[in-house]
Design a protein around this motif. Structure first.
Motif, PDB file in Angstrom:
ATOM      1  N   ALA A 171       0.827  -1.207   0.000  1.00 28.14           N
ATOM      2  CA  ALA A 171       0.000   0.000   0.000  1.00 28.14           C
ATOM      3  C   ALA A 171       0.866   1.264   0.000  1.00 28.14           C
ATOM      4  O   ALA A 171       0.535   2.258   0.652  1.00 28.14           O
ATOM      5  CB  ALA A 171      -0.956   0.000   1.197  1.00 28.14           C
ATOM      6  N   GLY A 172       1.975   1.196  -0.729  1.00 28.81           N
ATOM      7  CA  GLY A 172       2.840   2.362  -0.852  1.00 28.81           C
ATOM      8  C   GLY A 172       3.772   2.589   0.317  1.00 28.81           C
ATOM      9  O   GLY A 172       4.486   3.594   0.347  1.00 28.81           O
ATOM     10  N   LYS A 173       3.804   1.685   1.284  1.00 30.74           N
ATOM     11  CA  LYS A 173       4.667   1.831   2.450  1.00 30.74           C
ATOM     12  C   LYS A 173       5.607   0.632   2.553  1.00 30.74           C
ATOM     13  O   LYS A 173       5.257  -0.485   2.169  1.00 30.74           O
ATOM     14  CB  LYS A 173       3.832   1.940   3.728  1.00 30.74           C
ATOM     15  N   ALA A 174       6.800   0.877   3.090  1.00 27.40           N
ATOM     16  CA  ALA A 174       7.769  -0.199   3.299  1.00 27.40           C
ATOM     17  C   ALA A 174       7.374  -1.010   4.527  1.00 27.40           C
ATOM     18  O   ALA A 174       7.079  -0.442   5.590  1.00 27.40           O
ATOM     19  CB  ALA A 174       9.168   0.377   3.470  1.00 27.40           C
ATOM     20  N   VAL A 175       7.358  -2.331   4.375  1.00 29.96           N
ATOM     21  CA  VAL A 175       7.039  -3.231   5.486  1.00 29.96           C
ATOM     22  C   VAL A 175       8.200  -4.213   5.643  1.00 29.96           C
ATOM     23  O   VAL A 175       9.148  -4.221   4.850  1.00 29.96           O
ATOM     24  CB  VAL A 175       5.713  -3.979   5.225  1.00 29.96           C
ATOM     25  N   ASP A 176       8.125  -5.037   6.685  1.00 28.80           N
ATOM     26  CA  ASP A 176       9.192  -6.016   6.920  1.00 28.80           C
ATOM     27  C   ASP A 176       9.338  -6.961   5.734  1.00 28.80           C
ATOM     28  O   ASP A 176       8.354  -7.380   5.112  1.00 28.80           O
ATOM     29  CB  ASP A 176       8.910  -6.798   8.196  1.00 28.80           C
ATOM     30  N   THR A 177      10.597  -7.294   5.443  1.00 30.53           N
ATOM     31  CA  THR A 177      10.944  -8.064   4.242  1.00 30.53           C
ATOM     32  C   THR A 177      11.290  -9.510   4.613  1.00 30.53           C
ATOM     33  O   THR A 177      12.028  -9.741   5.582  1.00 30.53           O
ATOM     34  CB  THR A 177      12.151  -7.410   3.546  1.00 30.53           C
ATOM     35  N   PRO A 178      10.780 -10.488   3.858  1.00 29.05           N
ATOM     36  CA  PRO A 178      11.150 -11.895   4.127  1.00 29.05           C
ATOM     37  C   PRO A 178      12.655 -12.111   3.966  1.00 29.05           C
ATOM     38  O   PRO A 178      13.256 -11.674   2.988  1.00 29.05           O
ATOM     39  CB  PRO A 178      10.360 -12.675   3.062  1.00 29.05           C
ATOM     40  N   MET A 179      13.251 -12.819   4.897  1.00 36.28           N
ATOM     41  CA  MET A 179      14.694 -13.021   4.867  1.00 36.28           C
ATOM     42  C   MET A 179      15.120 -13.955   3.732  1.00 36.28           C
ATOM     43  O   MET A 179      16.263 -13.900   3.278  1.00 36.28           O
ATOM     44  CB  MET A 179      15.178 -13.569   6.214  1.00 36.28           C
ATOM     45  N   GLU A 180      14.187 -14.816   3.247  1.00 36.92           N
ATOM     46  CA  GLU A 180      14.571 -15.700   2.150  1.00 36.92           C
ATOM     47  C   GLU A 180      14.832 -14.954   0.851  1.00 36.92           C
ATOM     48  O   GLU A 180      15.449 -15.505  -0.064  1.00 36.92           O
ATOM     49  CB  GLU A 180      13.506 -16.785   1.934  1.00 36.92           C
ATOM     50  N   TRP A 181      14.347 -13.715   0.770  1.00 37.32           N
ATOM     51  CA  TRP A 181      14.663 -12.907  -0.412  1.00 37.32           C
ATOM     52  C   TRP A 181      16.169 -12.727  -0.565  1.00 37.32           C
ATOM     53  O   TRP A 181      16.679 -12.599  -1.673  1.00 37.32           O
ATOM     54  CB  TRP A 181      13.975 -11.549  -0.333  1.00 37.32           C
ATOM     55  N   ALA A 182      16.875 -12.689   0.556  1.00 35.60           N
ATOM     56  CA  ALA A 182      18.334 -12.524   0.499  1.00 35.60           C
ATOM     57  C   ALA A 182      18.981 -13.677  -0.239  1.00 35.60           C
ATOM     58  O   ALA A 182      19.928 -13.489  -1.015  1.00 35.60           O
ATOM     59  CB  ALA A 182      18.901 -12.399   1.910  1.00 35.60           C
ATOM     60  N   ASP A 183      18.468 -14.906  -0.018  1.00 40.13           N
ATOM     61  CA  ASP A 183      19.018 -16.073  -0.721  1.00 40.13           C
ATOM     62  C   ASP A 183      18.712 -16.011  -2.214  1.00 40.13           C
ATOM     63  O   ASP A 183      19.556 -16.377  -3.046  1.00 40.13           O
ATOM     64  CB  ASP A 183      18.445 -17.358  -0.121  1.00 40.13           C
ATOM     65  N   GLU A 184      17.516 -15.538  -2.561  1.00 42.10           N
ATOM     66  CA  GLU A 184      17.152 -15.416  -3.973  1.00 42.10           C
ATOM     67  C   GLU A 184      18.044 -14.395  -4.685  1.00 42.10           C
ATOM     68  O   GLU A 184      18.518 -14.635  -5.800  1.00 42.10           O
ATOM     69  CB  GLU A 184      15.686 -15.004  -4.104  1.00 42.10           C
ATOM     70  N   ILE A 185      18.273 -13.266  -4.024  1.00 37.96           N
ATOM     71  CA  ILE A 185      19.083 -12.205  -4.633  1.00 37.96           C
ATOM     72  C   ILE A 185      20.541 -12.635  -4.742  1.00 37.96           C
ATOM     73  O   ILE A 185      21.237 -12.275  -5.694  1.00 37.96           O
ATOM     74  CB  ILE A 185      18.938 -10.902  -3.813  1.00 37.96           C
ATOM     75  N   ARG A 186      21.001 -13.421  -3.773  1.00 38.65           N
ATOM     76  CA  ARG A 186      22.397 -13.856  -3.767  1.00 38.65           C
ATOM     77  C   ARG A 186      22.727 -14.733  -4.986  1.00 38.65           C
ATOM     78  O   ARG A 186      23.882 -14.810  -5.413  1.00 38.65           O
ATOM     79  CB  ARG A 186      22.704 -14.608  -2.479  1.00 38.65           C
ATOM     80  N   GLU A 187      21.709 -15.359  -5.563  1.00 38.27           N
ATOM     81  CA  GLU A 187      21.920 -16.223  -6.717  1.00 38.27           C
ATOM     82  C   GLU A 187      22.122 -15.446  -8.014  1.00 38.27           C
ATOM     83  O   GLU A 187      22.528 -16.005  -9.029  1.00 38.27           O
ATOM     84  CB  GLU A 187      20.722 -17.174  -6.881  1.00 38.27           C
ATOM     85  N   ILE A 188      21.828 -14.151  -8.004  1.00 37.60           N
ATOM     86  CA  ILE A 188      21.961 -13.332  -9.209  1.00 37.60           C
ATOM     87  C   ILE A 188      23.444 -13.114  -9.509  1.00 37.60           C
ATOM     88  O   ILE A 188      24.223 -12.755  -8.621  1.00 37.60           O
ATOM     89  CB  ILE A 188      21.239 -11.976  -9.041  1.00 37.60           C
ATOM     90  N   ARG A 189      23.809 -13.295 -10.741  1.00 39.79           N
ATOM     91  CA  ARG A 189      25.209 -13.136 -11.149  1.00 39.79           C
ATOM     92  C   ARG A 189      25.637 -11.677 -10.986  1.00 39.79           C
ATOM     93  O   ARG A 189      24.944 -10.760 -11.432  1.00 39.79           O
ATOM     94  CB  ARG A 189      25.373 -13.569 -12.615  1.00 39.79           C
ATOM     95  N   GLY A 190      26.774 -11.474 -10.345  1.00 42.19           N
ATOM     96  CA  GLY A 190      27.301 -10.130 -10.121  1.00 42.19           C
ATOM     97  C   GLY A 190      27.154  -9.654  -8.697  1.00 42.19           C
ATOM     98  O   GLY A 190      27.833  -8.712  -8.269  1.00 42.19           O
ATOM     99  N   VAL A 191      26.269 -10.297  -7.923  1.00 42.14           N
ATOM    100  CA  VAL A 191      26.061  -9.924  -6.521  1.00 42.14           C
ATOM    101  C   VAL A 191      27.100 -10.641  -5.662  1.00 42.14           C
ATOM    102  O   VAL A 191      27.170 -11.881  -5.668  1.00 42.14           O
ATOM    103  CB  VAL A 191      24.635 -10.285  -6.059  1.00 42.14           C
ATOM    104  N   SER A 192      27.883  -9.877  -4.940  1.00 38.45           N
ATOM    105  CA  SER A 192      28.947 -10.481  -4.125  1.00 38.45           C
ATOM    106  C   SER A 192      28.467 -10.863  -2.730  1.00 38.45           C
ATOM    107  O   SER A 192      28.969 -11.822  -2.133  1.00 38.45           O
ATOM    108  CB  SER A 192      30.129  -9.518  -4.009  1.00 38.45           C
ATOM    109  N   ALA A 193      27.495 -10.109  -2.193  1.00 41.19           N
ATOM    110  CA  ALA A 193      27.016 -10.396  -0.845  1.00 41.19           C
ATOM    111  C   ALA A 193      25.645  -9.779  -0.650  1.00 41.19           C
ATOM    112  O   ALA A 193      25.344  -8.717  -1.206  1.00 41.19           O
ATOM    113  CB  ALA A 193      27.989  -9.855   0.202  1.00 41.19           C
ATOM    114  N   THR A 194      24.806 -10.445   0.133  1.00 37.40           N
ATOM    115  CA  THR A 194      23.510  -9.906   0.540  1.00 37.40           C
ATOM    116  C   THR A 194      23.398 -10.011   2.052  1.00 37.40           C
ATOM    117  O   THR A 194      24.003 -10.893   2.675  1.00 37.40           O
ATOM    118  CB  THR A 194      22.345 -10.663  -0.112  1.00 37.40           C
ATOM    119  N   LEU A 195      22.618  -9.126   2.621  1.00 40.06           N
ATOM    120  CA  LEU A 195      22.524  -9.089   4.081  1.00 40.06           C
ATOM    121  C   LEU A 195      21.162  -8.561   4.509  1.00 40.06           C
ATOM    122  O   LEU A 195      20.790  -7.438   4.151  1.00 40.06           O
ATOM    123  CB  LEU A 195      23.626  -8.196   4.661  1.00 40.06           C
ATOM    124  N   PRO A 196      20.386  -9.331   5.271  1.00 42.64           N
ATOM    125  CA  PRO A 196      19.166  -8.782   5.866  1.00 42.64           C
ATOM    126  C   PRO A 196      19.534  -7.800   6.988  1.00 42.64           C
ATOM    127  O   PRO A 196      20.433  -8.074   7.789  1.00 42.64           O
ATOM    128  CB  PRO A 196      18.453 -10.025   6.431  1.00 42.64           C
TER     129      PRO A 196
END
Length: 392
Positions: A66-91
């Motif tokens: 609804a246009g506001k930032a809310v708490d983010t699922p921590m598993e998103w960090a694992d998904e983003i880490r799989e992207i080529r070029g990303v060296s590190a992700t951190l919740p």
């Protein structure tokens, strides 16, 4: 020898006209001091913010609802880490805690003990800090403003946080951020990430946001597009966007002061022109005598311009020194609140001594050139008159 005579006569003339120059000198000093203080303070704050932004991650990922930032699922960090070029992700876990005793807010920041980048940044900020000892218990590192608030209500070594579920969370004070870092850390409370979740009421499987690092600048646009394609309800913020926002903020505040300075300077130049255009009969006789003694028009104008330059340059140097002392020795009381905008916790700031010589040169030209021009015209009008007429 001729130059020595000219210099002696110049300073003798300044001393003789000291009552006329003293008011101009004092006003000039005040004008230069005010604008120099704004310039030095702006540069110091921008440099501090720049250093802080340089240590920030390349991207911040937030979940939107609804246009506001809310708490983010921590598993998103694992998904983003799989992207080529990303060296590190951190919740990350952070948020505001309302300190009801004084009606102010603390910024709670949770750190991961296994995150080397965050730990290195913290160790740089707090020299000789044993992170293992800090993270071994429920402890916190607090800013100077937080320390003042806690001591005011007799919490010298710990504080009991009230969690959103109504429970109490105790955290011992391990260390205080140095005064030199107060621009960034004044209202900050740093603690272990799980402890921060308990204080802020964040679920174990959630985080406030996720940050990531992309070392290769050429890959960042591609990485951003791939992150956006992962979920429809996320937002990606680049580090450059934060830098641009801060730059616009400082440019706006500096522009307001620059506009006010220009108004004051124009008013001052007009007063200066009126002051020197009302040349007394004694000044006219003085110029007439010099012309009768064989001084050329150029020599008379040079003498008067040098007289004005000596007064203006002295005022400029004194105003600059006073501004330096006001900002870097007294820490710019009152003016710092305009730039930093402390509506939450008042801060005892220590500014790093940074000087932009390009801005000083620009200030010198903006100040001295109009002042010289305001003196040049009335002196030239008298110097071109007949010496006999000038001495009447």
């Amino acid at each position: 020898m001729q130059g020595s005579v000219f210099s002696n006569f110049l300073f003798l003339l300044i001393y003789r006209h000291r009552s006329k120059h003293i008011a101009v000198f004092l006003i000039s000093t005040l004008v230069v001091m005010l604008f120099s203080s704004v310039m030095l303070l702006s540069n110091a704050v921008e440099e501090e913010v720049k250093i802080s932004l340089d240590a920030q991650p390349d991207f911040i990922v937030q979940k939107m609802h609804a246009g506001k930032a809310v708490d983010t699922p921590m598993e998103w960090a694992d998904e983003i880490r799989e992207i080529r070029g990303v060296s590190a992700t951190l919740p990350r876990v952070y948020g505001s805690y309302f300190y009801a005793s004084n009606g102010v807010y603390f910024t709670i920041v949770g750190i991961d003990p296994f995150d080397k980048q965050i730990s290195t940044a913290l160790e740089t900020l707090l020299e000789e800090t044993d992170l293992k000892a800090f993270l071994s218990k429920d402890q916190m590192i607090i800013g100077q403003g937080v320390k003042t608030q806690l001591e005011q209500f007799y919490y010298p070594d710990h504080y009991l946080f009230r969690a959103p579920d109504g429970g109490k969370v105790r955290a011992d004070i391990y260390k205080t951020f140095p005064k030199e870092s107060s621009i960034v850390s004044n209202d900050m409370v740093v603690m272990e990430i799980d402890l921060a979740k308990r204080v802020l009421g964040v679920d174990d499987e959630l985080s406030t946001d996720i940050v990531l690092f992309v070392p290769n600048e050429l890959e960042r646009d591609n990485v951003k597009e791939k992150i956006i394609m992962l979920h429809a309800d996320l937002r990606v913020i680049e580090k450059e966007e934060l830098a641009t926002a801060y730059e616009h903020l400082f440019n706006y505040k500096g522009g307001v002061f620059l506009l006010l300075y220009m108004i004051v300077l124009v008013t001052f130049v007009l007063i200066l022109y009126q002051r020197y255009s009302m040349i007394s009969s004694a000044d006219k006789k003085e110029i007439g005598i010099l012309r009768a003694l064989g001084w050329s028009i150029n020599a008379v104008i040079k003498l008067k311009i040098m007289e004005s330059l000596v007064v203006g340059l002295s005022a400029f140097m004194l105003g600059l020194l006073l501004a330096y002392g006001y900002v870097f020795l007294l820490d710019a009381p009152l003016l710092s609140e305009v730039f930093l905008g402390y509506g939450n916790l008042s801060a005892d700031i220590v500014f790093n001594r940074t000087v932009d010589f390009g801005m000083i040169t620009l200030l010198f030209l903006f100040f001295l050139m109009p002042c010289v021009a305001a003196v040049l015209i009335p002196v030239w009008r008298i110097a071109i008159t007949d010496p006999v007429e000038a001495m009447k």
